[in-house]
Structure formats: C-alpha cells, structure tokens
Design a protein around this motif. Structure first.
Motif, PDB file in Angstrom:
ATOM      1  N   LEU A   5      40.545  51.745  50.463  1.00  0.00           N
ATOM      2  CA  LEU A   5      41.039  51.254  49.180  1.00  0.00           C
ATOM      3  C   LEU A   5      42.549  51.075  49.217  1.00  0.00           C
ATOM      4  CD1 LEU A   5      40.603  50.506  46.218  1.00  0.00           C
ATOM      5  CD2 LEU A   5      40.760  52.950  45.677  1.00  0.00           C
ATOM      6  N   GLU A   6      43.261  52.041  49.732  1.00  0.00           N
ATOM      7  CA  GLU A   6      44.724  51.948  49.804  1.00  0.00           C
ATOM      8  C   GLU A   6      45.156  50.789  50.706  1.00  0.00           C
ATOM      9  OE1 GLU A   6      46.459  53.600  47.620  1.00  0.00           O
ATOM     10  OE2 GLU A   6      44.617  54.624  47.036  1.00  0.00           O
ATOM     11  N   ARG A   7      44.467  50.583  51.823  1.00  0.00           N
ATOM     12  CA  ARG A   7      44.795  49.471  52.720  1.00  0.00           C
ATOM     13  C   ARG A   7      44.495  48.138  52.048  1.00  0.00           C
ATOM     14  NH1 ARG A   7      47.759  46.530  55.260  1.00  0.00           N
ATOM     15  NH2 ARG A   7      47.033  45.540  57.163  1.00  0.00           N
ATOM     16  N   ALA A   8      43.398  48.070  51.292  1.00  0.00           N
ATOM     17  CA  ALA A   8      43.068  46.843  50.560  1.00  0.00           C
ATOM     18  C   ALA A   8      44.164  46.519  49.550  1.00  0.00           C
ATOM     19  CB  ALA A   8      41.722  46.990  49.861  1.00  0.00           C
ATOM     20  N   LYS A   9      44.677  47.538  48.871  1.00  0.00           N
ATOM     21  CA  LYS A   9      45.778  47.326  47.916  1.00  0.00           C
ATOM     22  C   LYS A   9      47.024  46.822  48.633  1.00  0.00           C
ATOM     23  CE  LYS A   9      44.368  50.670  44.392  1.00  0.00           C
ATOM     24  NZ  LYS A   9      44.743  51.922  43.727  1.00  0.00           N
ATOM     25  N   GLU A  10      47.282  47.321  49.847  1.00  0.00           N
ATOM     26  CA  GLU A  10      48.416  46.826  50.640  1.00  0.00           C
ATOM     27  C   GLU A  10      48.232  45.348  50.967  1.00  0.00           C
ATOM     28  OE1 GLU A  10      48.752  49.246  54.131  1.00  0.00           O
ATOM     29  OE2 GLU A  10      49.280  51.044  52.998  1.00  0.00           O
ATOM     30  N   LEU A  11      47.016  44.960  51.345  1.00  0.00           N
ATOM     31  CA  LEU A  11      46.741  43.557  51.648  1.00  0.00           C
ATOM     32  C   LEU A  11      46.977  42.681  50.436  1.00  0.00           C
ATOM     33  CD1 LEU A  11      43.519  43.870  53.833  1.00  0.00           C
ATOM     34  CD2 LEU A  11      45.827  43.361  54.630  1.00  0.00           C
ATOM     35  N   LEU A  12      46.584  43.168  49.259  1.00  0.00           N
ATOM     36  CA  LEU A  12      46.832  42.419  48.024  1.00  0.00           C
ATOM     37  C   LEU A  12      48.326  42.295  47.736  1.00  0.00           C
ATOM     38  CD1 LEU A  12      44.067  43.777  45.617  1.00  0.00           C
ATOM     39  CD2 LEU A  12      44.256  41.486  46.577  1.00  0.00           C
ATOM     40  N   ALA A  13      49.061  43.366  47.923  1.00  0.00           N
ATOM     41  CA  ALA A  13      50.514  43.343  47.708  1.00  0.00           C
ATOM     42  C   ALA A  13      51.188  42.367  48.662  1.00  0.00           C
ATOM     43  CB  ALA A  13      51.096  44.740  47.844  1.00  0.00           C
ATOM     44  N   SER A  31      39.559  40.030  44.764  1.00  0.00           N
ATOM     45  CA  SER A  31      40.917  39.485  44.839  1.00  0.00           C
ATOM     46  C   SER A  31      41.466  39.428  46.260  1.00  0.00           C
ATOM     47  CB  SER A  31      41.863  40.326  43.981  1.00  0.00           C
ATOM     48  OG  SER A  31      41.462  40.320  42.634  1.00  0.00           O
ATOM     49  N   LEU A  32      40.800  40.078  47.195  1.00  0.00           N
ATOM     50  CA  LEU A  32      41.295  40.111  48.578  1.00  0.00           C
ATOM     51  C   LEU A  32      41.316  38.711  49.183  1.00  0.00           C
ATOM     52  CD1 LEU A  32      39.467  43.280  49.909  1.00  0.00           C
ATOM     53  CD2 LEU A  32      41.931  43.002  49.619  1.00  0.00           C
ATOM     54  N   PRO A  33      42.326  38.416  49.987  1.00  0.00           N
ATOM     55  CA  PRO A  33      42.378  37.121  50.666  1.00  0.00           C
ATOM     56  C   PRO A  33      41.195  36.954  51.619  1.00  0.00           C
ATOM     57  CG  PRO A  33      44.426  38.373  51.002  1.00  0.00           C
ATOM     58  CD  PRO A  33      43.465  39.272  50.297  1.00  0.00           C
ATOM     59  N   ASP A  34      40.849  35.702  51.896  1.00  0.00           N
ATOM     60  CA  ASP A  34      39.762  35.419  52.838  1.00  0.00           C
ATOM     61  C   ASP A  34      39.984  36.147  54.155  1.00  0.00           C
ATOM     62  OD1 ASP A  34      38.499  33.775  51.044  1.00  0.00           O
ATOM     63  OD2 ASP A  34      39.248  31.907  51.912  1.00  0.00           O
ATOM     64  N   GLY A  35      38.933  36.705  54.685  1.00  0.00           N
ATOM     65  CA  GLY A  35      38.996  37.401  55.966  1.00  0.00           C
ATOM     66  C   GLY A  35      39.389  38.859  55.874  1.00  0.00           C
ATOM     67  N   VAL A  87      32.159  48.068  54.983  1.00  0.00           N
ATOM     68  CA  VAL A  87      33.292  47.786  54.093  1.00  0.00           C
ATOM     69  C   VAL A  87      32.772  47.238  52.771  1.00  0.00           C
ATOM     70  CG1 VAL A  87      35.401  46.438  53.754  1.00  0.00           C
ATOM     71  CG2 VAL A  87      34.887  47.397  56.007  1.00  0.00           C
ATOM     72  N   ARG A  88      31.806  46.335  52.827  1.00  0.00           N
ATOM     73  CA  ARG A  88      31.230  45.798  51.586  1.00  0.00           C
ATOM     74  C   ARG A  88      30.589  46.914  50.761  1.00  0.00           C
ATOM     75  NH1 ARG A  88      29.557  40.935  54.945  1.00  0.00           N
ATOM     76  NH2 ARG A  88      31.135  39.391  54.365  1.00  0.00           N
ATOM     77  N   ASN A  89      29.909  47.840  51.424  1.00  0.00           N
ATOM     78  CA  ASN A  89      29.309  48.976  50.715  1.00  0.00           C
ATOM     79  C   ASN A  89      30.386  49.824  50.051  1.00  0.00           C
ATOM     80  OD1 ASN A  89      26.807  48.120  51.591  1.00  0.00           O
ATOM     81  ND2 ASN A  89      26.615  49.675  53.179  1.00  0.00           N
ATOM     82  N   TYR A  90      31.541  49.935  50.693  1.00  0.00           N
ATOM     83  CA  TYR A  90      32.666  50.695  50.146  1.00  0.00           C
ATOM     84  C   TYR A  90      33.082  50.119  48.794  1.00  0.00           C
ATOM     85  CZ  TYR A  90      37.171  53.144  50.146  1.00  0.00           C
ATOM     86  OH  TYR A  90      38.221  53.945  49.838  1.00  0.00           O
ATOM     87  N   PHE A  91      32.979  48.794  48.683  1.00  0.00           N
ATOM     88  CA  PHE A  91      33.382  48.127  47.442  1.00  0.00           C
ATOM     89  C   PHE A  91      32.206  47.897  46.503  1.00  0.00           C
ATOM     90  CE2 PHE A  91      37.005  47.174  50.158  1.00  0.00           C
ATOM     91  CZ  PHE A  91      38.040  47.488  49.298  1.00  0.00           C
ATOM     92  N   GLY A  92      31.159  48.697  46.653  1.00  0.00           N
ATOM     93  CA  GLY A  92      30.057  48.668  45.710  1.00  0.00           C
ATOM     94  C   GLY A  92      28.819  47.948  46.183  1.00  0.00           C
ATOM     95  N   GLY A  93      28.820  47.439  47.407  1.00  0.00           N
ATOM     96  CA  GLY A  93      27.625  46.800  47.949  1.00  0.00           C
ATOM     97  C   GLY A  93      26.562  47.841  48.257  1.00  0.00           C
TER      98      GLY A  93
END
Length: 84
Positions: free
Chosen positions: A72-80, A16-20, A36-42
């Motif tokens: 993870l928390e920063r990614a949620k901020e980007l989504l918000a 769901s994260l925006p491009d970039g 970062v990709r590994n953090y999200f399951g890569g």
C-alpha cells in the motif's frame, strides 16, 4: 504494522495507479500479479495468494485491516510520482 483503510479508499488507490503498476508492484515484491490484485480487494486465490486483509462490513465498503502495509505504501509512492 496493521493499517486501517476503508475498502472504497483501497479500491480508489488501485484504480488510480498508472498502467503497469500492478505488474511493477508484483515484480518489486516478488509475488504473483494476482496476489497484488488480491491485496487491493480482489479474490482470485487460484492464481494469487491471500495477503492478510481483514474486511469488516460497514460504510464505504467496510473497514479493511491490512497486516503488512508495504505494498500500500509503495502504491501511494507510485501515485505521488505520477502527480509530479
């Protein structure tokens, strides 16, 4: 602080994260994009590092325990930010 989340929820956040955003997170945390990709399951450990994910099999892709939830928390901020 350990964070518990299902694997499917973690992947949904990444997808769901925006491009970039992956590059932005890598830059902000001064780590490789593949890390970062590994953090999200890569699982690219040739170019990225392990990030303290512990996956336990189960429903919804299993349960993921994250040693450090800052990314993870920063990614949620980007989504918000994307919603507003």
């Amino acid at each position: 602080m350990d964070k518990k989340i299902t694997f499917n929820e973690l992947r949904k956040i990444k997808d769901s994260l925006p491009d970039g955003s992956i590059r932005q997170l890598a830059h902000e945390f001064d780590i490789e994009v593949e890390t970062v990709r590994n953090y999200f399951g890569g699982a690219n450990y040739d170019r990225g590092k392990s990030v303290g994910l512990h996956i336990e099999p189960g429903p919804n892709g299993g349960v993921v325990l994250i040693d450090d939830s800052k990314i993870l928390e920063r990614a949620k901020e980007l989504l918000a930010d994307e919603i507003h």
